[in-house]
Design a protein around this motif. Sequence first.
Motif, PDB file in Angstrom:
ATOM      1  N   THR A  11     -16.635 102.340  74.348  1.00  0.00           N
ATOM      2  CA  THR A  11     -16.677 101.657  75.998  1.00  0.00           C
ATOM      3  C   THR A  11     -15.443 101.931  76.557  1.00  0.00           C
ATOM      4  N   SER A  12     -14.216 101.713  75.825  1.00  0.00           N
ATOM      5  CA  SER A  12     -12.867 101.700  76.405  1.00  0.00           C
ATOM      6  C   SER A  12     -12.642 103.204  77.081  1.00  0.00           C
ATOM      7  N   SER A  13     -13.160 104.158  76.298  1.00  0.00           N
ATOM      8  CA  SER A  13     -12.910 105.417  76.735  1.00  0.00           C
ATOM      9  C   SER A  13     -13.489 105.910  77.827  1.00  0.00           C
ATOM     10  N   SER A  19     -12.203 104.880  85.650  1.00  0.00           N
ATOM     11  CA  SER A  19     -11.191 104.481  86.240  1.00  0.00           C
ATOM     12  C   SER A  19     -10.207 105.716  86.876  1.00  0.00           C
ATOM     13  N   SER A  20     -10.137 106.865  85.961  1.00  0.00           N
ATOM     14  CA  SER A  20      -9.455 107.839  86.489  1.00  0.00           C
ATOM     15  C   SER A  20     -10.134 108.594  87.789  1.00  0.00           C
ATOM     16  N   VAL A  21     -11.404 108.577  87.576  1.00  0.00           N
ATOM     17  CA  VAL A  21     -12.093 109.291  88.841  1.00  0.00           C
ATOM     18  C   VAL A  21     -12.062 108.414  89.843  1.00  0.00           C
ATOM     19  N   TYR A 282       1.024 110.996  95.969  1.00  0.00           N
ATOM     20  CA  TYR A 282      -0.278 110.890  95.396  1.00  0.00           C
ATOM     21  C   TYR A 282      -0.041 110.991  93.774  1.00  0.00           C
ATOM     22  N   GLN A 283       0.846 111.925  93.729  1.00  0.00           N
ATOM     23  CA  GLN A 283       0.939 112.073  92.129  1.00  0.00           C
ATOM     24  C   GLN A 283       1.522 110.899  91.427  1.00  0.00           C
ATOM     25  N   VAL A 284       2.624 110.542  92.038  1.00  0.00           N
ATOM     26  CA  VAL A 284       3.298 109.344  91.544  1.00  0.00           C
ATOM     27  C   VAL A 284       2.434 108.107  91.400  1.00  0.00           C
ATOM     28  N   LEU A 285       1.595 107.631  92.747  1.00  0.00           N
ATOM     29  CA  LEU A 285       0.715 106.690  92.771  1.00  0.00           C
ATOM     30  C   LEU A 285      -0.343 106.518  91.789  1.00  0.00           C
ATOM     31  N   GLN A 286      -0.902 107.794  91.525  1.00  0.00           N
ATOM     32  CA  GLN A 286      -2.339 107.678  90.657  1.00  0.00           C
ATOM     33  C   GLN A 286      -1.661 107.810  89.359  1.00  0.00           C
ATOM     34  N   ALA A 287      -0.596 108.141  88.874  1.00  0.00           N
ATOM     35  CA  ALA A 287      -0.016 107.951  87.572  1.00  0.00           C
ATOM     36  C   ALA A 287       0.048 106.596  87.344  1.00  0.00           C
ATOM     37  N   THR A 295      -3.377 100.081  80.648  1.00  0.00           N
ATOM     38  CA  THR A 295      -2.901  98.721  79.881  1.00  0.00           C
ATOM     39  C   THR A 295      -3.805  97.821  79.710  1.00  0.00           C
ATOM     40  N   PHE A 296      -4.507  97.547  81.064  1.00  0.00           N
ATOM     41  CA  PHE A 296      -5.622  96.652  81.035  1.00  0.00           C
ATOM     42  C   PHE A 296      -6.693  96.828  80.078  1.00  0.00           C
ATOM     43  N   ILE A 297      -7.146  98.025  80.085  1.00  0.00           N
ATOM     44  CA  ILE A 297      -8.369  98.270  79.211  1.00  0.00           C
ATOM     45  C   ILE A 297      -7.745  98.284  77.529  1.00  0.00           C
ATOM     46  N   LEU A 298      -6.611  98.872  77.189  1.00  0.00           N
ATOM     47  CA  LEU A 298      -6.214  98.857  75.860  1.00  0.00           C
ATOM     48  C   LEU A 298      -5.818  97.424  75.289  1.00  0.00           C
TER      49      LEU A 298
END
Length: 321
Positions: A11-13, A19-21, A282-287, A295-298
């Motif tokens: 579920t977490s995966s 979330s990444s999408v 974008y690269q910095v912000l999305q990372a 962190t929240f999911i973990l």
Amino acid sequence: MRGYVLRRVATSSGLLVLSSVLIFVVLRTIPGDPTIVALGGTPEGADPKAIAAIRHNLGLDQSVPDQYWHWIVGILHGNFGKSYFSGFPVTTLLAERAPATIELAMMALVLGLLIAVPAAVLGAIWRNRHYDRALSGFTAIGMSTPSFISGILLILLFGVKLHVLPIQGYVSIEDDPLESLKTTILPACALALAIAAPIIRLLRSSLADVSSASYMRTAQGKGLRRHKIVLRHLLPNALIPSLTMVGVIIGGLIGGSVIVEYVFARRGLGSLMINAVEQRDYQVLQALVLLAAATFILTSLITDLLYGVIDPRLRVQQRQV
């Protein structure tokens, strides 16, 4: 128990992939264009060839699915890309700014727990109406006051009026531990107040619920002193429901420290995120957003697994299922 762990990990995966999408798509739909920012922020009169060249160099001329695929493949290889404006790898920027945020988050969490747990326990041991009202007032104020407002008030009191603590900047704990502590304590206190309030509220409610259990009446019937009953029997069982709140707080500390770090001019992930938003990097912000989501999911996953270890009732339910 193994099936329970596997289901929670799966579920977490799935949540992390989703979330990444969402992060990638939403950042591409918000107003603003890094190419325009790179040209000075004024699209009028800009050379279309220059815009096309910048978009090609940044990889923004590709389709969104292709950009997402290249980003995910890079992440799997430990590469989050490069900043559009500084040219540094995102991993380098994160490694440079993360220690300041981690130190702030850890100190804020410790201070919040040191405030919340003794305050709630004292309320269970010492039954006093005035103390209960004061604790309720503190909880209401702490939950309704944003952290940056608390930070501004702390700056005015301890920095401007009393001149006892620095109000901005960051010193690495490796360079000067004492000065690092001084620059961290005010922003940590601002976050700790927001952390302590909800924990006190939930822990007081848990303590009240557990106090009516049958084993509590048995302990009272044995003639044990009130503080021993609370510390040995009441508190350990009341802490179990509070794990969820602590997990949520830990997961939100990175995102919650953004404005606080900005208020205290602290060079952490918060100031890096604000600069990335202003520049549409974008690269910095999305990372950074993906890091906060991960962190929240973990922490939520670890909290669920701890429930399975600490609470035997959950293991029994899983066996029955």
